[in-house]
Motif scaffolding. Structure first.
Motif, short mmCIF file in Angstrom:
data_model
loop_
_atom_site.label_atom_id
_atom_site.label_comp_id
_atom_site.label_asym_id
_atom_site.label_seq_id
_atom_site.Cartn_x
_atom_site.Cartn_y
_atom_site.Cartn_z
N LYS A 254 0.82 -1.21 0.00
CA LYS A 254 0.00 0.00 0.00
C LYS A 254 0.86 1.26 0.00
O LYS A 254 0.49 2.28 -0.60
CB LYS A 254 -0.92 0.01 1.22
N ALA A 255 2.01 1.18 0.67
CA ALA A 255 2.90 2.33 0.72
C ALA A 255 3.67 2.52 -0.59
O ALA A 255 4.07 3.64 -0.93
CB ALA A 255 3.90 2.17 1.87
N ALA A 256 3.86 1.42 -1.35
CA ALA A 256 4.69 1.46 -2.55
C ALA A 256 3.92 1.76 -3.82
O ALA A 256 4.51 2.14 -4.83
CB ALA A 256 5.44 0.13 -2.71
N THR A 257 2.59 1.57 -3.81
CA THR A 257 1.80 1.83 -5.01
C THR A 257 0.39 2.28 -4.66
O THR A 257 -0.17 1.84 -3.65
CB THR A 257 1.73 0.57 -5.91
N SER A 258 -0.16 3.12 -5.51
CA SER A 258 -1.57 3.50 -5.40
C SER A 258 -2.40 2.76 -6.43
O SER A 258 -3.61 2.95 -6.53
CB SER A 258 -1.72 5.01 -5.61
N LYS A 259 -1.75 1.89 -7.20
CA LYS A 259 -2.41 1.14 -8.27
C LYS A 259 -3.02 -0.15 -7.72
O LYS A 259 -2.67 -0.61 -6.64
CB LYS A 259 -1.39 0.80 -9.37
N PRO A 260 -3.93 -0.75 -8.48
CA PRO A 260 -4.54 -2.02 -8.03
C PRO A 260 -3.50 -3.13 -7.84
O PRO A 260 -2.51 -3.20 -8.58
CB PRO A 260 -5.50 -2.35 -9.17
N PHE A 261 -3.74 -3.98 -6.87
CA PHE A 261 -2.92 -5.16 -6.64
C PHE A 261 -3.79 -6.24 -6.01
O PHE A 261 -4.91 -5.98 -5.59
CB PHE A 261 -1.72 -4.85 -5.74
N GLY A 262 -3.27 -7.44 -5.93
CA GLY A 262 -4.04 -8.53 -5.34
C GLY A 262 -3.16 -9.48 -4.56
O GLY A 262 -1.95 -9.28 -4.44
N VAL A 263 -3.80 -10.52 -4.03
CA VAL A 263 -3.09 -11.57 -3.29
C VAL A 263 -3.47 -12.91 -3.89
O VAL A 263 -4.65 -13.17 -4.15
CB VAL A 263 -3.47 -11.54 -1.79
N ASN A 264 -2.47 -13.76 -4.12
CA ASN A 264 -2.71 -15.12 -4.58
C ASN A 264 -2.72 -16.05 -3.38
O ASN A 264 -1.77 -16.08 -2.59
CB ASN A 264 -1.61 -15.55 -5.55
N VAL A 265 -3.81 -16.83 -3.25
CA VAL A 265 -4.00 -17.68 -2.07
C VAL A 265 -4.24 -19.14 -2.47
O VAL A 265 -5.29 -19.45 -3.02
CB VAL A 265 -5.20 -17.20 -1.22
N PRO A 266 -3.30 -20.04 -2.21
CA PRO A 266 -3.60 -21.47 -2.38
C PRO A 266 -4.61 -21.90 -1.32
O PRO A 266 -4.39 -21.68 -0.13
CB PRO A 266 -2.24 -22.14 -2.15
N LEU A 267 -5.71 -22.50 -1.72
CA LEU A 267 -6.78 -22.81 -0.79
C LEU A 267 -6.44 -23.97 0.15
O LEU A 267 -7.17 -24.22 1.11
CB LEU A 267 -8.07 -23.10 -1.55
N LEU A 268 -5.33 -24.65 -0.11
CA LEU A 268 -4.88 -25.70 0.81
C LEU A 268 -4.00 -25.14 1.93
O LEU A 268 -3.47 -25.90 2.74
CB LEU A 268 -4.08 -26.76 0.02
N TYR A 269 -3.86 -23.82 1.98
CA TYR A 269 -3.07 -23.16 3.01
C TYR A 269 -3.56 -23.59 4.41
O TYR A 269 -4.77 -23.58 4.67
CB TYR A 269 -3.23 -21.65 2.85
N PRO A 270 -2.65 -23.98 5.30
CA PRO A 270 -3.09 -24.51 6.60
C PRO A 270 -3.83 -23.50 7.49
O PRO A 270 -4.70 -23.87 8.26
CB PRO A 270 -1.78 -24.97 7.26
N ASP A 271 -3.48 -22.21 7.37
CA ASP A 271 -4.13 -21.18 8.18
C ASP A 271 -5.10 -20.37 7.34
O ASP A 271 -5.17 -19.15 7.45
CB ASP A 271 -3.07 -20.26 8.81
N ILE A 272 -5.88 -21.05 6.49
CA ILE A 272 -6.67 -20.36 5.47
C ILE A 272 -7.67 -19.38 6.07
O ILE A 272 -7.85 -18.27 5.56
CB ILE A 272 -7.37 -21.39 4.56
N GLU A 273 -8.34 -19.75 7.19
CA GLU A 273 -9.33 -18.84 7.76
C GLU A 273 -8.67 -17.57 8.29
O GLU A 273 -9.16 -16.46 8.07
CB GLU A 273 -10.11 -19.54 8.86
N GLN A 274 -7.56 -17.73 8.97
CA GLN A 274 -6.83 -16.57 9.48
C GLN A 274 -6.33 -15.70 8.33
O GLN A 274 -6.38 -14.46 8.39
CB GLN A 274 -5.65 -17.04 10.33
N LEU A 275 -5.89 -16.35 7.28
CA LEU A 275 -5.38 -15.63 6.12
C LEU A 275 -6.48 -14.83 5.43
O LEU A 275 -6.30 -13.64 5.13
CB LEU A 275 -4.78 -16.64 5.13
N MET A 276 -7.63 -15.44 5.22
CA MET A 276 -8.73 -14.73 4.56
C MET A 276 -9.26 -13.60 5.43
O MET A 276 -9.59 -12.51 4.92
CB MET A 276 -9.85 -15.72 4.23
N ASP A 277 -9.34 -13.81 6.72
CA ASP A 277 -9.77 -12.74 7.63
C ASP A 277 -8.81 -11.55 7.54
O ASP A 277 -9.23 -10.39 7.56
CB ASP A 277 -9.84 -13.25 9.06
N LEU A 278 -7.52 -11.84 7.44
CA LEU A 278 -6.51 -10.79 7.32
C LEU A 278 -6.69 -10.02 6.01
O LEU A 278 -6.65 -8.77 6.00
CB LEU A 278 -5.11 -11.41 7.38
#
Length: 316
Positions: A64-88
């Motif tokens: 957020k500090a480095a760009t004002s342009k759109p960006f995203g996050v790539n999330v493998p759904l097999l991630y062990p902490d998936i709920e915590q990750l999505m909440d974040l």
């Protein structure tokens, strides 16, 4: 050239200048790379697959500090902490999420309720239809040529792209075997609305991959990668001592348990991030054999657009 993309569905969906997406590769896609791609007119993705939630939070804030342009996050759904990750991701106000390696129906509705644009990576037209039914906004059709974790179907990009285009109405991005502007044009002629590049951006100055891994990438030749561990999770690797052990085990009929034992823990980090080129897991795509320079991400995008323009104008 921007005028060619004025009505492009991917540019419109994400609010970007060029329909070029940087893959969220593990151990390569931190905030420096993702922000450089976004600032150059593409869509940068943070690769959450190699980040604990607290590390991802730091990268989102740096982004957020480095760009004002759109960006995203790539999330493998097999991630062990998936709920915590999505909440974040929701709490940090991320607007674009790419999901992979799992059922898109699990998280798509919740993410879209928060106003998040959702894209899912697929390896077949069957999974593309399921992703569309789950409500995703777009899909990435990732061919057999791609690096890292791969589909079991082993369908090449030239077959997969038109098959997925015919199967769904939502926007389609092509991935797997794309590193040049001519390849980008070919993918779009086959029906893609845009492209996602992984390997080409690993060989960038901003990628967080180990310098030794980048050097090995640009020195690789045709045939230096192989899809391995099909009984466990198919993954395309550069050939090294670790790959050789896997290959020998597969030749004698090793079961998934034995392959998992050979893989061990943190093998990808050892190779791609720490630079152990013999004992590490070196995930990269077939197109590595065409890449001969490590460049700034902005220059990679400029080259892609220049090559694309030339290909359009000259039919070559």
């Amino acid at each position: 050239m921007p005028e060619l993309f004025d009505n492009n569905r991917i540019c419109g969906l994400f609010g970007i200048q060029y329909p070029i997406i940087q893959g969220g590769m593990i151990w390569a896609s931190g905030w420096r790379l993702a922000s450089a791609v976004s600032n150059a007119g593409g869509l940068g993705l943070l690769g959450a697959g190699s980040m604990y939630p607290d590390v991802l939070k730091e990268h989102i804030q740096q982004m957020k500090a480095a760009t004002s342009k759109p960006f995203g996050v790539n999330v493998p759904l097999l991630y062990p902490d998936i709920e915590q990750l999505m909440d974040l991701i929701i709490a940090e106000g991320v607007k674009i999420v790419f999901t992979s390696a799992g059922n898109p129906a699990t998280w798509t509705a919740k993410l879209k309720e928060q106003g998040i644009t959702v894209v899912h990576v697929v390896s077949s037209s069957k999974f593309a239809r399921k992703a569309e039914a789950a409500g995703v906004d777009a899909v990435v059709a990732e061919g057999f040529e791609a690096g890292g974790h791969n589909g079991r179907e082993e369908t090449t990009s030239f077959v997969l792209i038109p098959a997925v285009r015919a199967a769904v109405n939502i926007p389609v991005m092509a991935a797997g075997g794309i590193a040049t502007g001519r390849q980008m044009l070919a993918a779009m002629v086959l029906g893609a609305d845009g492209v996602q590049l992984g390997t080409r951006f690993v060989a960038s100055e901003e990628a967080s991959s180990h310098p030794a891994f980048k050097q090995l990438l640009i020195s690789s030749q045709e045939g230096d990668t192989q899809l391995s561990m099909k009984k466990l999770v198919p993954v395309r690797l550069l050939k090294n001592a670790f790959y050789q052990r896997v290959w020998e085990a597969e030749q004698r009929g090793a079961d998934p348990a034995e392959l998992k034992e050979i893989l061990g823990r943190a093998r990808a980090k050892k190779g791609m991030f720490e630079g152990d080129l013999e004992e590490g897991e070196l995930e990269i795509g077939q197109v590595s054999s065409l890449i001969k320079e490590i460049l700034p991400a902005s220059e990679i995008i400029r080259n892609l657009i220049t090559e694309f323009r030339t290909a359009v104008e000259t039919n070559y």
